[in-house]
Every structure is written in structure tokens, then in C-alpha cells.
Design a protein around this motif. Structure first.
Motif, PDB file in Angstrom:
ATOM      1  N   TRP A  72       0.849  -1.222  -0.126  1.00 46.28           N
ATOM      2  CA  TRP A  72       0.195  -0.035  -0.093  1.00 46.28           C
ATOM      3  C   TRP A  72       0.729   1.500   0.027  1.00 46.28           C
ATOM      4  O   TRP A  72       2.198   1.231   0.552  1.00 46.28           O
ATOM      5  CB  TRP A  72      -0.940  -0.083   1.236  1.00 46.28           C
ATOM      6  N   ARG A 102      -3.175  -0.769  -3.322  1.00 47.09           N
ATOM      7  CA  ARG A 102      -3.990  -0.128  -2.429  1.00 47.09           C
ATOM      8  C   ARG A 102      -3.492   1.305  -1.940  1.00 47.09           C
ATOM      9  O   ARG A 102      -2.162   1.467  -1.773  1.00 47.09           O
ATOM     10  CB  ARG A 102      -4.086  -1.005  -1.178  1.00 47.09           C
ATOM     11  N   ASP A 133      -8.677   3.232  -0.238  1.00 45.58           N
ATOM     12  CA  ASP A 133      -9.106   1.770   0.272  1.00 45.58           C
ATOM     13  C   ASP A 133      -8.915   1.782   1.479  1.00 45.58           C
ATOM     14  O   ASP A 133      -9.138   0.529   2.046  1.00 45.58           O
ATOM     15  CB  ASP A 133      -8.245   1.140  -0.572  1.00 45.58           C
ATOM     16  N   GLY A 134      -8.520   2.577   2.496  1.00 46.11           N
ATOM     17  CA  GLY A 134      -8.302   2.407   3.762  1.00 46.11           C
ATOM     18  C   GLY A 134      -7.489   3.499   4.407  1.00 46.11           C
ATOM     19  O   GLY A 134      -7.328   4.843   3.547  1.00 46.11           O
ATOM     20  N   ASP A 163     -15.062  -2.404   4.335  1.00 40.86           N
ATOM     21  CA  ASP A 163     -13.821  -3.116   3.723  1.00 40.86           C
ATOM     22  C   ASP A 163     -12.530  -2.214   3.920  1.00 40.86           C
ATOM     23  O   ASP A 163     -11.567  -2.878   3.117  1.00 40.86           O
ATOM     24  CB  ASP A 163     -13.919  -3.600   2.251  1.00 40.86           C
ATOM     25  N   HIS A 165      -9.044  -1.096   4.696  1.00 36.43           N
ATOM     26  CA  HIS A 165      -7.450  -1.534   4.962  1.00 36.43           C
ATOM     27  C   HIS A 165      -7.232  -0.509   6.262  1.00 36.43           C
ATOM     28  O   HIS A 165      -6.846   0.641   5.746  1.00 36.43           O
ATOM     29  CB  HIS A 165      -6.450  -1.817   3.967  1.00 36.43           C
ATOM     30  N   ASP A 183      -6.044  -4.039  10.830  1.00 33.62           N
ATOM     31  CA  ASP A 183      -5.820  -5.037   9.670  1.00 33.62           C
ATOM     32  C   ASP A 183      -4.333  -5.261  10.091  1.00 33.62           C
ATOM     33  O   ASP A 183      -3.763  -6.337  10.010  1.00 33.62           O
ATOM     34  CB  ASP A 183      -6.033  -4.664   8.388  1.00 33.62           C
ATOM     35  N   GLN A 184      -3.345  -4.056  10.331  1.00 32.79           N
ATOM     36  CA  GLN A 184      -2.165  -4.142  10.607  1.00 32.79           C
ATOM     37  C   GLN A 184      -1.738  -3.361  11.631  1.00 32.79           C
ATOM     38  O   GLN A 184      -2.249  -2.308  11.844  1.00 32.79           O
ATOM     39  CB  GLN A 184      -1.548  -3.839   9.310  1.00 32.79           C
TER      40      GLN A 184
END
Length: 274
Positions: A72, A102, A133-134, A163, A165, A183-184
Motif C-alpha cells: 500500500w 492499495r 482503500d483504507g 472493507d 484496510h 488489519d495491521q
């Protein structure tokens, strides 16, 4: 299961002031918790300078081979999304999206001092203008007391994009409860001098390498392979290594590309022999 994670140098002796524990060799295909072997290592780009200031850097991300190891890229227009859509950022983001990369919008949590409503407003603009995307929730508080506030912020962000990220930018090992929120996690952000003698928290072995990110500045070119080995041994699959340093307070070490960009892309793309 409890593990003692040795973070003395994985290819040499430990720091003189640290206890030296044996680091076992890592066999090819070994997927033991904490080794990071078997996970696909790639880059998380924490925040290049604005495309008008660094057009070559943004273009390099989409050169043949350049986009393939990107997990990303963080977009930071002006300490967030800015006040209106930026044509240069729209173009740069569009190229990356076409390459399958991403895009994450940077949201500054200010160590928990920013109101959730402010974060939500910034997040809406990242999605509406740049189709993010996040998000990277930067300067995220890491202690146990912050867990309810961080959970609430992430829950609100997922309402506007379920959804999304989401990466929590702690920069250090947080309380283990944070691992269940996003997520991370960015569990290291700092200098090569600190990284080469760093240690991973024991609880990280209970999670796959895809959950952790390391950002390291000041990595000398001859030590690239060593840095990759450390990341893999500590169980971090998303990395950003650069030879840039934080000595110039006007420029973040993350803003330029590494001077050895093509070389590190090649090493990550091919993998490092264990």
C-alpha cells in the motif's frame, strides 16, 4: 505458547550491552510464528512528499517492477486530505490504482487527542475525492487505556467503508489488545541504529507476519539484506527501508524515495535467501 524472541543481530553478534541469545538458522519454507518466512514481504510507503514536490518519486512507484512489491501507499495531501481535491494527487493516485496498488489516507490521531468527528470528516474526504482503500491512523496511542477510543475510531471508519484496510501507526509495540482492532500495526518506526538491536514483543508470535509493519530510516545500502532478515525474523511482512535520515528537521525521512530504490525493489521482489 510462550516464546522468547531473540532480537540480537540475526546474522552476527548482539549489541555489547544486550544478552546474546542463539538465533537458530531459518530453513526454507519454515513458517513458524515470528519468523516471517513464507510471508510475502512488500512495501508500505508511509508518506512520500506531495506529487508536485516529488513527481519522480511517485512515477517510480509505477515503473515496471516498482509496483509489484507494494502492499500500500499512504496519501498525505496536507496533513490529511486537504481542503479540496488536488489534481496532482488525483493523477498520482489514479496511476497507482491502475497498477493495482492499495491507497491509504493518512489520518493524524495526535496520540488520541483528535476528536473522532474530525477523523471521520477527513476519512470521508479521502474516500470521496481519492477513493481511498483504507487509512493509516498515524500517531496512534499505544497503551491499554487507549483501547476503547481506538476501537471506537476504527469502528466509525468501518461504517463509511466496511472493507477499509486500516493500519494503526503506533511506531512501537502497543498493548496486545490493539492487534484485534485493525488489519495491521506499525510496531517499529525509527532509525537503523535502533532497529538492528530491537526486540519484538512476545505476543506478536501469535499473529501472522501480514499483521505487522516496520518503517526504518538511515539503513545503509550494504545492510539492506540484513534489514530484510531482521524484519522476517521478527515477523513483519510490510516494510519500508530507506537510507534517508531524520537529520534535516524540515524533511521527513519518508518523503523521498530511498537512494537505492531500484536495488531494494529487486531484493524484495526476488526475496532474500535464507
Amino acid at each position: 505458547m510462550s516464546y522468547l524472541i531473540n532480537r540480537s543481530h540475526p546474522s552476527g553478534p548482539g549489541h555489547p550491552s544486550d544478552p546474546v541469545l542463539p538465533v537458530p538458522p531459518v530453513a526454507a519454507g519454515d513458517s513458524r510464528p515470528g519468523t516471517g518466512v513464507g510471508a510475502r514481504t512488500g512495501f508500505g510507503v508511509p508518506g512520500l512528499a506531495h506529487p508536485l514536490l516529488a513527481p519522480a518519486e511517485w512515477n517510480a512507484l509505477t515503473r515496471p517492477g516498482g509496483a509489484s512489491p507494494l502492499h500500500w501507499v499512504v496519501l498525505n495531501v496536507a496533513d490529511g486530505p486537504g481542503v479540496h481535491p488536488d489534481p496532482s494527487c488525483l493523477e498520482a493516485v489514479g496511476r497507482l490504482r491502475n497498477a493495482g496498488v492499495r491507497i491509504l489516507g493518512r489520518l493524524d490521531s495526535a496520540y488520541g487527542l483528535r476528536d473522532v468527528g474530525e477523523l471521520l470528516s477527513d476519512a470521508h474526504r479521502f474516500i470521496d475525492w481519492y477513493r481511498a482503500d483504507g487509512f493509516l491512523l498515524d500517531r496512534c496511542p499505544a497503551d491499554r487505556a487507549a483501547l476503547p477510543a481506538v476501537r471506537r475510531a476504527v469502528r466509525v471508519l468501518r461504517v463509511i467503508r466496511d472493507d477499509a484496510h486500516i493500519v494503526l501507526g503506533h511506531g512501537t509495540h502497543p498493548h496486545p489488545g490493539h492487534a484485534d482492532i485493525a488489519d495491521q500495526l506499525v510496531t517499529f518506526s525509527g532509525s537503523w541504529h535502533d532497529y538492528r538491536w530491537s526486540q519484538a514483543a512476545e505476543w506478536t508470535v501469535d499473529h501472522p507476519p501480514e499483521r505487522f509493519c516496520h518503517f526504518v530510516h538511515g539503513v545503509p545500502r550494504p545492510h539492506l539484506e540484513e534489514a530484510l532478515r531482521i524484519a522476517r525474523w521478527q515477523g513483519a511482512a510490510t516494510v519500508w527501508f530507506t537510507d534517508r535520515t531524520d537529520r534535516d528537521s524540515r524533511i521527513s525521512p519518508w518523503e523521498p524515495l530511498p537512494g537505492y530504490w531500484d536495488e531494494v525493489v529487486s531484493q524484495v521482489g526476488m526475496g532474500v535467501s535464507e
